[in-house]
Design a protein around this motif. Sequence first.
Motif, short mmCIF file in Angstrom:
data_model
loop_
_atom_site.label_atom_id
_atom_site.label_comp_id
_atom_site.label_asym_id
_atom_site.label_seq_id
_atom_site.Cartn_x
_atom_site.Cartn_y
_atom_site.Cartn_z
N ARG A 186 0.84 -1.18 0.00
CA ARG A 186 0.00 0.00 0.00
C ARG A 186 0.89 1.24 0.00
NH1 ARG A 186 -5.24 -1.17 1.11
NH2 ARG A 186 -5.72 0.98 1.68
N LEU A 187 0.40 2.26 -0.69
CA LEU A 187 1.08 3.55 -0.72
C LEU A 187 0.37 4.49 0.24
CD1 LEU A 187 3.22 5.41 -2.08
CD2 LEU A 187 1.42 6.08 -3.69
N ASN A 188 1.13 5.09 1.13
CA ASN A 188 0.58 6.06 2.09
C ASN A 188 1.15 7.43 1.78
OD1 ASN A 188 -0.81 4.13 4.10
ND2 ASN A 188 1.26 3.29 3.96
N TRP A 189 0.31 8.46 1.82
CA TRP A 189 0.79 9.81 1.56
C TRP A 189 -0.09 10.82 2.28
CZ3 TRP A 189 -2.53 7.28 -1.60
CH2 TRP A 189 -3.60 7.98 -2.15
N GLN A 190 0.44 12.02 2.40
CA GLN A 190 -0.30 13.11 3.03
C GLN A 190 -0.60 14.17 1.98
OE1 GLN A 190 1.10 14.43 6.85
NE2 GLN A 190 0.35 16.51 6.54
N GLU A 191 -1.85 14.63 1.99
CA GLU A 191 -2.28 15.64 1.01
C GLU A 191 -3.32 16.53 1.67
OE1 GLU A 191 -3.80 15.71 -3.66
OE2 GLU A 191 -3.58 13.81 -2.58
N ASN A 192 -3.06 17.85 1.63
CA ASN A 192 -3.96 18.81 2.26
C ASN A 192 -4.19 18.46 3.73
OD1 ASN A 192 -4.27 20.17 -0.22
ND2 ASN A 192 -5.96 18.81 -0.80
N THR A 193 -3.10 18.14 4.40
CA THR A 193 -3.06 17.79 5.83
C THR A 193 -3.78 16.48 6.17
OG1 THR A 193 -5.07 18.97 6.55
CG2 THR A 193 -3.03 20.26 6.39
N GLN A 194 -4.29 15.78 5.14
CA GLN A 194 -4.99 14.52 5.37
C GLN A 194 -4.11 13.34 4.98
OE1 GLN A 194 -8.18 14.24 6.70
NE2 GLN A 194 -8.02 16.46 7.02
N LEU A 195 -4.19 12.25 5.75
CA LEU A 195 -3.47 11.03 5.42
C LEU A 195 -4.31 10.18 4.48
CD1 LEU A 195 -1.98 10.05 8.90
CD2 LEU A 195 -0.81 11.14 6.98
N HIS A 196 -3.68 9.63 3.45
CA HIS A 196 -4.38 8.81 2.46
C HIS A 196 -3.61 7.50 2.27
CE1 HIS A 196 -6.91 12.23 1.06
NE2 HIS A 196 -5.83 12.94 1.39
N ALA A 197 -4.32 6.50 1.78
CA ALA A 197 -3.69 5.21 1.48
C ALA A 197 -4.42 4.56 0.30
CB ALA A 197 -3.73 4.29 2.69
N ALA A 198 -3.67 3.81 -0.49
CA ALA A 198 -4.25 3.09 -1.63
C ALA A 198 -3.36 1.91 -1.95
CB ALA A 198 -4.37 4.02 -2.85
N LEU A 199 -3.93 0.94 -2.65
CA LEU A 199 -3.13 -0.20 -3.09
C LEU A 199 -2.10 0.27 -4.12
CD1 LEU A 199 -5.85 -2.96 -3.64
CD2 LEU A 199 -4.36 -2.64 -1.66
N TRP A 200 -0.91 -0.30 -4.04
CA TRP A 200 0.15 -0.01 -5.02
C TRP A 200 0.07 -1.07 -6.11
CZ3 TRP A 200 3.05 3.44 -7.07
CH2 TRP A 200 4.20 3.13 -7.77
N GLN A 201 -0.31 -0.66 -7.33
CA GLN A 201 -0.57 -1.60 -8.42
C GLN A 201 0.44 -1.34 -9.54
OE1 GLN A 201 -3.72 -3.66 -8.33
NE2 GLN A 201 -2.42 -4.85 -9.68
N ALA A 202 1.63 -1.90 -9.39
CA ALA A 202 2.68 -1.67 -10.39
C ALA A 202 3.11 -3.01 -10.96
CB ALA A 202 3.86 -0.94 -9.78
N ASP A 203 2.45 -3.46 -12.02
CA ASP A 203 2.72 -4.77 -12.59
C ASP A 203 4.02 -4.81 -13.39
OD1 ASP A 203 0.30 -5.48 -11.50
OD2 ASP A 203 -0.81 -5.22 -13.36
N ASN A 204 4.63 -3.65 -13.67
CA ASN A 204 5.85 -3.64 -14.48
C ASN A 204 7.11 -3.65 -13.65
OD1 ASN A 204 5.85 -1.08 -13.41
ND2 ASN A 204 6.34 -0.05 -15.35
N GLY A 205 7.00 -3.88 -12.35
CA GLY A 205 8.17 -3.97 -11.50
C GLY A 205 8.59 -2.66 -10.85
N ALA A 206 7.87 -1.58 -11.08
CA ALA A 206 8.23 -0.29 -10.46
C ALA A 206 8.11 -0.41 -8.94
CB ALA A 206 7.33 0.82 -10.99
N ARG A 207 9.08 0.19 -8.26
CA ARG A 207 9.12 0.09 -6.80
C ARG A 207 8.23 1.14 -6.14
NH1 ARG A 207 15.50 0.08 -5.68
NH2 ARG A 207 15.36 1.71 -7.27
N LEU A 208 7.78 0.82 -4.94
CA LEU A 208 6.97 1.73 -4.15
C LEU A 208 7.80 2.98 -3.83
CD1 LEU A 208 4.14 1.61 -2.66
CD2 LEU A 208 5.45 0.99 -0.63
N PRO A 209 7.28 4.17 -4.14
CA PRO A 209 8.06 5.39 -3.85
C PRO A 209 8.29 5.56 -2.35
CG PRO A 209 6.23 5.85 -5.34
CD PRO A 209 6.02 4.46 -4.82
N SER A 210 9.44 6.10 -2.01
CA SER A 210 9.74 6.34 -0.59
C SER A 210 9.05 7.59 -0.08
CB SER A 210 11.25 6.46 -0.39
OG SER A 210 11.79 7.48 -1.23
#
Length: 382
Positions: free
Chosen positions: A5-29
């Motif tokens: 899952r990818l977690n990020w903050q946007e407009n002071t809110q915490l968000h999360a979503a599934l990380w769907q990278a079928d081409n081998g791309a790594r989860l951003p830090s």
Amino acid sequence: MQTPRLNWQENTQLHAALWQADNGARLPSRVQPVSAMEADEAHRLASAGTGLFWRGDFQQAKQLLQAMSQRMDAAAQRKNAPPPATALAAFEAHRKAQALRVRVLGQLLIELDGAYRIALQRAPDVVQACTEAWGPPDGQARVLPLRSLLGLIGAHEWRKKGVPIAALDGTHIHPHYGVFSPVRGEYLDLVAQAPLPAALQTTPMAFDLGVGTGVLSIVLARRGVAKVVATDLSERALACAADNLKRLGLTDRVTLTRADLFPPGQAALVVCNPPWLPAKPTSVLEQAVYDEDSAMLRGFLSGLAAHLCEGGEGWLILSDLAEHLGLRTHEQLMGWIKDAGLKVLGRLDTRPRHGKAQDTRDPLHAARAAEVTSLWRLGADL
């Protein structure tokens, strides 16, 4: 395996979503929401590992991705590095460059909501394409690289339009997402032209190992083979082959089964087109190209004799590109054939017709220009 899952903050809110990278791309830090950015700055941030969460116009995101790709090409040209000393070094440098491209360009991110919709201006409708790739929407938001999404859209178009196959008189085969498309028709021509073994008259059974789109099974059925049993470990491949067999009315001639190489029993003909390069795949999409340690190739050879009826043949479809790249030697291949209790009954060769074989700018041009694709006719060495 649990989907990351990818977690990020946007407009002071915490968000999360599934990380769907079928081409081998790594989860951003780390992630930075953006709606507009110059290509130089985007390339700098992406190279440093920052995921650029796109919130602007979708078509502008595509333009930015293209501009970032052009910056990478220009940077590679400016290095003016001496050419690799060997073909193997050229291959290793090529794979390293490919991995860098996946890593950097994979930082431009797109969000899909739980119904596979994109909440951006001028965004396309990707619901059908995503459903074909991942199944029906499950209500969970997903984030993926724009580059992956464009590949998914392209796969949907391939599936919808199909690929004309010259060896089948122009009949279209419809590849699914994640299943290798039969765009290299020269090896299909070999299967269409090779003399069928006489043993099919008494044992009218063929095996197709690694069915993929089902194209080789279809070629065999069209040539008059009464029964084909086709195997694959990939559920995507089995579903794709079933779709193509149904389209062509061949479901009664070809039986699909999930298996690692051989089904039970013996056949008069066993056909296998393993991945041609012995290297480690880094994504699902690379598994049709790279066969780590030649595992599928060696598995086919070691098990073939036991699955051939008397007078039966195994057809190995294999390019010698690995030999020209220094990844495998001809002597290794011949040794594996001998050690498996097999002998070479004959061989049909052809040259590649794809564009890269003539493209002198390709970093592997010398090896590609020398490549020969062969259908090896193998029999038990009794």
